[in-house]
Design an enzyme around this catalytic site. Structure first.
Site, PDB file in Angstrom:
ATOM      1  N   LYS A  96       0.844  -1.183   0.000  1.00 25.19           N
ATOM      2  CA  LYS A  96       0.000   0.000   0.000  1.00 25.19           C
ATOM      3  C   LYS A  96       0.884   1.240   0.000  1.00 25.19           C
ATOM      4  O   LYS A  96       1.909   1.274   0.701  1.00 25.19           O
ATOM      5  CB  LYS A  96      -0.916  -0.013   1.224  1.00 25.19           C
ATOM      6  CG  LYS A  96      -1.923   1.117   1.281  1.00 25.19           C
ATOM      7  CD  LYS A  96      -2.837   0.979   2.495  1.00 25.19           C
ATOM      8  CE  LYS A  96      -3.887   2.083   2.528  1.00 25.19           C
ATOM      9  NZ  LYS A  96      -4.812   1.954   3.681  1.00 25.19           N
ATOM     10  N   SER A 171      -9.385   1.885   2.059  1.00 25.03           N
ATOM     11  CA  SER A 171      -8.473   2.701   1.291  1.00 25.03           C
ATOM     12  C   SER A 171      -7.326   1.897   0.665  1.00 25.03           C
ATOM     13  O   SER A 171      -6.556   2.437  -0.131  1.00 25.03           O
ATOM     14  CB  SER A 171      -7.875   3.790   2.198  1.00 25.03           C
ATOM     15  OG  SER A 171      -7.159   3.213   3.275  1.00 25.03           O
ATOM     16  N   SER A 195     -10.164  -0.455   6.063  1.00 25.82           N
ATOM     17  CA  SER A 195      -9.468  -0.275   4.795  1.00 25.82           C
ATOM     18  C   SER A 195      -8.730  -1.496   4.268  1.00 25.82           C
ATOM     19  O   SER A 195      -8.255  -1.473   3.134  1.00 25.82           O
ATOM     20  CB  SER A 195      -8.495   0.904   4.900  1.00 25.82           C
ATOM     21  OG  SER A 195      -9.201   2.118   4.993  1.00 25.82           O
TER      22      SER A 195
END
Length: 504
Positions: A96, A171, A195
């Protein structure tokens, strides 16, 4: 070199911002007294920083062309090889894009950070490489990680691998999309309101939010330290458990960690569902926007677990809703203080600070109008709470959070696992570029009704795919006691072995 010294006039202005008044004579006298402190600052300025050593070899990377990035799920591509052997030898990983990979740009989905290049690796990166994994790049994430949709990233909206133009979740949008599309074997995500689990539910991957503090957050850009979690996203249960074995454990640098209890998670995979006590959380099915088709798929998955020998019964934890409500003062005031005013670092904790990232994050103030509406909304709520009520609701919510944890703990004395829908809806279409603020925010936050609670209470929670509706994945969420991730893997592996979720 010497740091800048204020003038007497500047000190008077500073004092006014601290609600004080200084005469010119007083300002001059205080300036003289301040010189000893400033000399200490000078000394610190001259010393080299004390951070992990950067890799000796360069790490070439590039921004992929759109033709090579149809899902917009990659931010940067690279190939950083780890050890020749280890638990993850031969496995490919995406990170990420709020995770530091030395020498490779990190944007955290937000224009103010564009151009930042970390100088050292996050702890999770070091552990992955030592275990033999190969890092193939940085996965697109949402704007400062403040969205459960995948339309807020400044690079571009991330597309769902199952349907172009639809949300991949957020996210950790790119992380789940890349795993679901088979472009990497596994990915690392972050979770402050769901997320890891939300994109896993939308994309059809296995996403584990571990117990708070089990996986060190060192080298990952913080949102709010009491909510920050990192964990694995994979295409199957075994890889997830194996990856958590690599990632878990104290690193001595993360204040979120207080003697985390590490387990051999892969040892739970072949135990089956027989005898597992599963509580079906009533409140998890009472969300106002619950799609009945999602509920049907989740209930069918629960019935399948019962057919495999699990003991299934309904359970109520009224504080599940309370924990979701607590997220608002904790999340909004906390992120406003730490992520924004604190420049991504904040104060009052010991550990590893990324000073260069702090210096870069200062620049958000010159681009504040370009912040995403979902982040602005949280900042407006947070700033109001800080200014009008001087943080009392943040403090009170942190106290009450212990009650919410205790309520989960009480239910989990009688059940090994609690189950519910991960998200109440299917992946939705991306909003148009000219949409209203209300539509933009709705697409960013409409799916967090079940997932935010466990970020408040810190319980481990895992989303597993349990079927398709109209070609889009549905996620089943499993919740267990603190540091009982093994039970989640036991239940997930039993369900996974019973059928291919794509046929359900």
């Amino acid at each position: 070199m010497a740091i800048d010294r204020p003038t007497a006039e500047q000190l008077q202005a500073l004092a006014q911002r601290l609600h004080m008044h200084l005469t010119p004579e007083q300002a001059s006298e205080y300036l003289t007294l301040m010189q000893g402190s400033f000399e200490a600052y000078d000394l610190i300025d001259e010393l080299p920083d004390y951070t992990p050593v950067a890799p000796a070899s360069p790490r070439p990377s590039h921004r992929p062309a759109s033709s090579d990035n149809p899902l917009n799920a990659w931010y940067y591509r690279c190939e950083v090889s780890g050890a020749v052997d280890g638990k993850l030898a031969g496995r490919s990983v995406a990170l990420k894009d709020n995770i530091a990979l030395a020498g490779v740009p990190m944007m955290n989905g937000a224009t103010p950070l564009e151009g930042f290049v970390p100088g050292f690796d996050a702890t999770v990166v070091t552990r992955l490489l030592e275990a033999g994994a190969t890092v193939l790049g940085k996965a697109t994430c949402e704007h400062y990680c403040l969205s459960g949709g995948s339309h807020t990233s400044d690079p571009a909206p991330v597309h769902n691998p199952h349907r172009h133009g639809y949300a991949a979740g957020g996210s950790s949008s790119g992380s789940a999309a890349l795993v679901a599309a088979g472009q990497v074997d596994m990915a690392v995500g972050g979770d402050q309101g769901g997320s890891i689990r939300i994109p896993s539910a939308f994309c059809g991957t296995y996403g584990m939010k571990p117990t708070h503090g089990l996986v060190p957050y060192t080298g990952i850009m913080a949102i709010e330290a009491t909510l920050d979690h990192a964990g694995p996203i994979t295409a199957n249960v075994r890889d997830n458990a194996l990856m958590l074995e690599v990632l878990a454990g104290a690193d001595g640098l993360d204040p979120r960690q207080a003697a985390p209890q590490v387990d051999h998670y892969t040892q739970y995979l072949d135990r089956g569902a027989k005898g597992l006590r599963i509580g079906v959380l009533r409140e998890g099915f009472e969300l106002a926007n619950l799609d009945p088709r999602v509920a049907d798929k989740v209930n069918a998955a629960i019935e399948r677990l019962a057919s495999l020998g699990a003991q299934v019964a309904p359970v109520s934890v009224a504080e599940h809703r309370l924990a979701g409500a607590l997220w608002h003062p904790i999340g909004c005031e906390g992120l406003t203080s730490q992520l924004m005013h604190g420049n991504g670092a904040g104060f009052n904790w010991k550990g590893l600070y990324d000073v260069a990232l702090l210096d870069k994050q200062v620049g958000w103030r010159t681009q504040a109008n370009r912040l995403s509406p979902s982040l602005k909304l949280c900042m407006f709520v947070g700033q109001y709470g800080l200014e009008r009520y001087h943080g009392r609701y943040y403090a009170k919510a942190q106290n009450i959070a212990r009650l919410a944890r205790a309520a989960y703990d009480q239910a989990l004395q009688h059940y090994d696992v609690l189950v519910m829908p991960t998200v109440p809806i299917l992946a939705q279409p991306h909003p148009p570029k000219d949409c209203s603020i209300s539509e933009y925010v709705a697409r960013a936050l409409e799916m967090i009704g079940n997932t935010s609670a466990q970020d408040i209470t810190g319980h481990p929670a895992m989303s597993i795919p349990c079927g398709l509706v109209d070609g889009l994945p549905v996620g089943l969420m499993l919740v267990a006691r603190h540091h009982a991730e093994g039970l989640l893997y036991q239940a997930a592996a039993a369900f996974e072995a019973s059928a291919d979720w794509r046929t359900l």
